[in-house]
Design a protein around this motif. Structure first.
Motif, PDB file in Angstrom:
ATOM      1  N   ARG A 126       0.830  -1.213   0.000  1.00 17.62           N
ATOM      2  CA  ARG A 126       0.000   0.000   0.000  1.00 17.62           C
ATOM      3  C   ARG A 126       0.859   1.255   0.000  1.00 17.62           C
ATOM      4  NH1 ARG A 126      -2.560   2.858   4.484  1.00 17.62           N
ATOM      5  NH2 ARG A 126      -4.352   4.033   3.736  1.00 17.62           N
ATOM      6  N   PRO A 132      -1.337   7.249   0.316  1.00 13.72           N
ATOM      7  CA  PRO A 132      -2.203   6.906   1.445  1.00 13.72           C
ATOM      8  C   PRO A 132      -3.447   7.782   1.494  1.00 13.72           C
ATOM      9  CG  PRO A 132      -0.289   8.126   2.169  1.00 13.72           C
ATOM     10  CD  PRO A 132      -0.056   7.816   0.728  1.00 13.72           C
ATOM     11  N   LYS A 133      -4.592   7.161   1.741  1.00 17.85           N
ATOM     12  CA  LYS A 133      -5.847   7.878   1.881  1.00 17.85           C
ATOM     13  C   LYS A 133      -6.224   7.889   3.362  1.00 17.85           C
ATOM     14  CE  LYS A 133      -7.466   6.529  -2.716  1.00 17.85           C
ATOM     15  NZ  LYS A 133      -8.522   5.829  -3.489  1.00 17.85           N
ATOM     16  N   ALA A 135      -8.398   8.211   6.630  1.00 19.75           N
ATOM     17  CA  ALA A 135      -9.777   8.013   7.069  1.00 19.75           C
ATOM     18  C   ALA A 135      -9.762   7.735   8.565  1.00 19.75           C
ATOM     19  CB  ALA A 135     -10.433   6.849   6.313  1.00 19.75           C
ATOM     20  N   GLN A 169      -6.871   0.638   8.366  1.00 22.91           N
ATOM     21  CA  GLN A 169      -8.173   1.310   8.298  1.00 22.91           C
ATOM     22  C   GLN A 169      -8.070   2.733   7.757  1.00 22.91           C
ATOM     23  OE1 GLN A 169     -10.904   0.707  11.728  1.00 22.91           O
ATOM     24  NE2 GLN A 169      -9.333  -0.676  12.545  1.00 22.91           N
ATOM     25  N   GLY A 170      -6.848   3.230   7.557  1.00 14.68           N
ATOM     26  CA  GLY A 170      -6.681   4.526   6.924  1.00 14.68           C
ATOM     27  C   GLY A 170      -6.320   5.665   7.850  1.00 14.68           C
TER      28      GLY A 170
END
Length: 255
Positions: A126, A132-133, A135, A169-170
């Motif tokens: 990832r 990276p997104k 959340a 989980q972000g």
């Protein structure tokens, strides 16, 4: 009373270096202090698992306290997440401490380590392939309870289990690392109190004292590194460290 003359500084130096290196990694990436120290105490020195876990958590009172204050200074703590992790993490940790002597952790250990290897690889991929997104993590309390239990029962695991899953989980990497490290101080205090009846005052001499010294010195540096690393770099580094340490532990567990 502790007799300073009883402390062999030459014998202490390797443990100071190990504590420094382990906390440097843990403070920057949110994991590996317990894993590194537990490997040393159990696999190298032959310390019984319950005693090793107790000593590691006594050390972590000092290292995580210093690390938590450093992360607070660098504003790396997500306070709502901190509160969601705190109580279930402590409950899981105390439960793990009390059942350690009767739990056959070696039976489930390979499965946990195999899971962590997969998580590490996923985080590494990832970080390498995707930006990276960020959340807000949704699964927190059950994760904290499991992480606290495994940490006490296995002498390490809070960081690898909780940090890695919150990143999956972000969560924002520096906030996740700072928050998980800060909660770990309270976990270490609770688990140490559950273990403390097994320890005499002399147990803080030698290896444990060396780990404390090295860890406390490294804690501010690790927190500073966590603030300065980019999210993508932290994902790659966490994935690499988690995969390497878990794969080594899995190899030892199956050998």
């Amino acid at each position: 009373m502790i007799d300073p003359a009883a402390i062999d500084l030459a014998a202490l130096l390797p443990f100071i270096l190990i504590g420094f290196a382990a906390q440097l990694v843990d403070g920057a990436l949110g994991m590996a202090f317990g894993v590194i120290c537990n490997t040393l105490l159990v696999a190298v020195l032959g310390v019984p698992p319950a005693t090793a876990s107790a000593r590691i958590h006594v050390v972590e009172i000092f290292t995580t306290g210093a690390s938590g204050l450093s992360h607070l200074f660098h504003r790396n703590i997500d306070w709502p997440l901190f509160l969601r992790l705190l109580i279930p993490g402590v409950i899981g940790g105390v439960a793990g401490a009390y059942v350690l002597t009767s739990l056959h952790a070696e039976v489930v250990k390979p499965f946990v380590l195999g899971y962590l290897v997969l998580i590490g690889i996923w985080l590494l991929v990832r970080g390498l392939l995707y930006p990276p997104k960020i959340a807000r993590p949704k699964v927190v309390a059950p994760l904290a309870a499991v992480g606290g239990f495994l940490d006490a029962a296995g002498g390490g695991g809070w960081g690898p289990v909780v940090t890695s899953n919150l990143l999956v989980q972000g969560g924002e990497p520096r906030k996740i690392v700072g928050t998980v490290n800060s909660v770990e101080f309270f976990l270490a205090v609770a688990v140490s109190l559950a273990f403390i009846w097994q320890l005499g005052l002399d147990d803080i001499l030698g290896p444990t004292l060396g780990l404390i010294i090295g860890g406390v010195v490294a804690a501010p540096i690790g927190a500073m590194m966590a603030k300065r690393f980019s999210p993508k770099l932290m994902l790659v580094m966490v994935g690499t460290v988690l995969t390497a340490t878990s794969a080594f532990g899995l190899y030892r567990a199956l050998a």
